[in-house]
Design an enzyme around this catalytic site. Structure first.
Site: not given
Ligand code: NAD
Length: 290
Positions: A87, A162, A237
């Site tokens: 997102t 979204k 966010k």
């Molecule tokens: P998260 O923080 O658990 O995962 C993100 C991952 O990206 C982490 O493991 C981090 O180490 C990695 N990362 C950061 N920089 C990086 C790079 N340069 N190269 C490779 N990896 C890198 O977050 P999440 O909950 O998995 O969410 C991911 C996305 O999905 C976000 O944009 C969030 O808004 C969206 N989202 C999350 C949810 C939820 O319920 N968690 C629901 C819908 C959408």
């Protein structure tokens, strides 16, 4: 398919695992040390992306997406799909798509709803922006990771869908919670309130499917002491992204703005961080008008 998966966090890890489980050849990379069942660990984003038919990114925000895109676009195979499921702000999505297209790739922005539970169960909903050709190529993957995908039009439209959806969700959750708190003060029983509203014109997903009052309606995070579910800071966010987009496109969104401010106060000043976004109900319950 040969798939590169970058960003193996709460959402990315189970999504990558489901693709591997379905028989795809998945190479994954995260800046943290993560191992995912069935997924080969790559030592860099470029290693994961090289030679892949589809590269999926699931990253925290638009700045990180832009940085990763700058690394992988030059090494990706011509004609490959660059599928971003993070997102992020609409502008980042559109700029990354433009760069990818210029390099002969097929970009898609496909943010999800359904949370960690949906990612694990393979029941996410994908809101997708990009060309029809890219969408058709990625469709079998959406069907593994999710139960529904909607092609919303050109690049950036997935992100637009979204944030509009989540702006409605943030506003209706607040309206539902403040109405429960008012009903309490008026001496109206919560079950009666639910029975009326859930079958009347005030009904919504927030009331009917995710009722913020413990012990009322279907099971929801309210029944688990407001453990997320969907954390208040993630709602904040998405609301901020909606206001950033409203600002950039000169859209008047007073309710979205008010919801953003309430969630900001809740998360930053009132202990809401780490609680489900429906914990707005105990917040309103504990307050008066001033
Ligand atoms: P998260 O923080 O658990 O995962 C993100 C991952 O990206 C982490 O493991 C981090 O180490 C990695 N990362 C950061 N920089 C990086 C790079 N340069 N190269 C490779 N990896 C890198 O977050 P999440 O909950 O998995 O969410 C991911 C996305 O999905 C976000 O944009 C969030 O808004 C969206 N989202 C999350 C949810 C939820 O319920 N968690 C629901 C819908 C959408």
């Amino acid at each position: 398919m040969k798939i590169g998966f970058i960003g193996l966090g709460n959402m990315g890890a189970p999504m990558a695992a489901n693709l591997a489980q379905a028989g795809h050849d998945v190479s994954g990379f995260d800046t943290q040390t993560v191992t995912v069942n069935g997924v080969t660990t790559a030592s860099s984003a470029t290693e994961a992306a090289q030679g892949a038919d589809v590269v999926i990114t699931m990253l925290p925000n638009g700045d990180i997406l832009r940085a990763v895109a700058a690394q992988i676009i030059p090494v990706m195979k011509s004609g490959a799909v660059f599928l971003d499921c993070s997102t992020v702000d609409v502008d980042s999505a559109r700029e990354v798509a433009k760069d990818a297209e210029a390099a002969g790739l097929l970009p898609l922005d496909a943010p999800v709803s359904g949370g960690i539970g949906g990612a694990t169960a393979g029941s996410l909903t994908f809101m997708v922006g990009g060309s029809d050709k890219a969408y058709q190529t990625a469709l079998p993957l959406f069907e593994i990771m999710g139960q529904k995908s909607v092609h919303c039009g050109a690049s950036g439209n997935g992100q637009a869908a979204k944030i509009c959806n989540n702006m409605i969700l943030g506003v209706t959750m607040i309206a539902t919670c403040e109405a429960f708190a008012l009903a309490d003060k008026l001496g109206l029983d919560r079950q009666a309130m639910f029975d009326v509203v859930s079958t009347s014109s005030g009904y919504s997903w927030s009331m009917n499917a995710y009722c913020p009052a413990p012990g009322i309606g279907p099971k929801s995070p309210a029944d688990n002491d407001y453990t997320p579910g969907f954390a208040a800071e993630l709602m904040l966010k998405d609301l901020r992204l909606s206001q950033q987009a409203a600002e950039a496109s000169d859209a008047d969104t007073p309710m979205g703005e008010a919801a953003t401010d309430l969630y900001r106060r809740f998360v930053e000043e009132e202990g809401g961080k780490g609680r489900d976004f429906s914990a707005m109900l105990p917040r309103f319950e504990s307050r008066g008008r001033s």
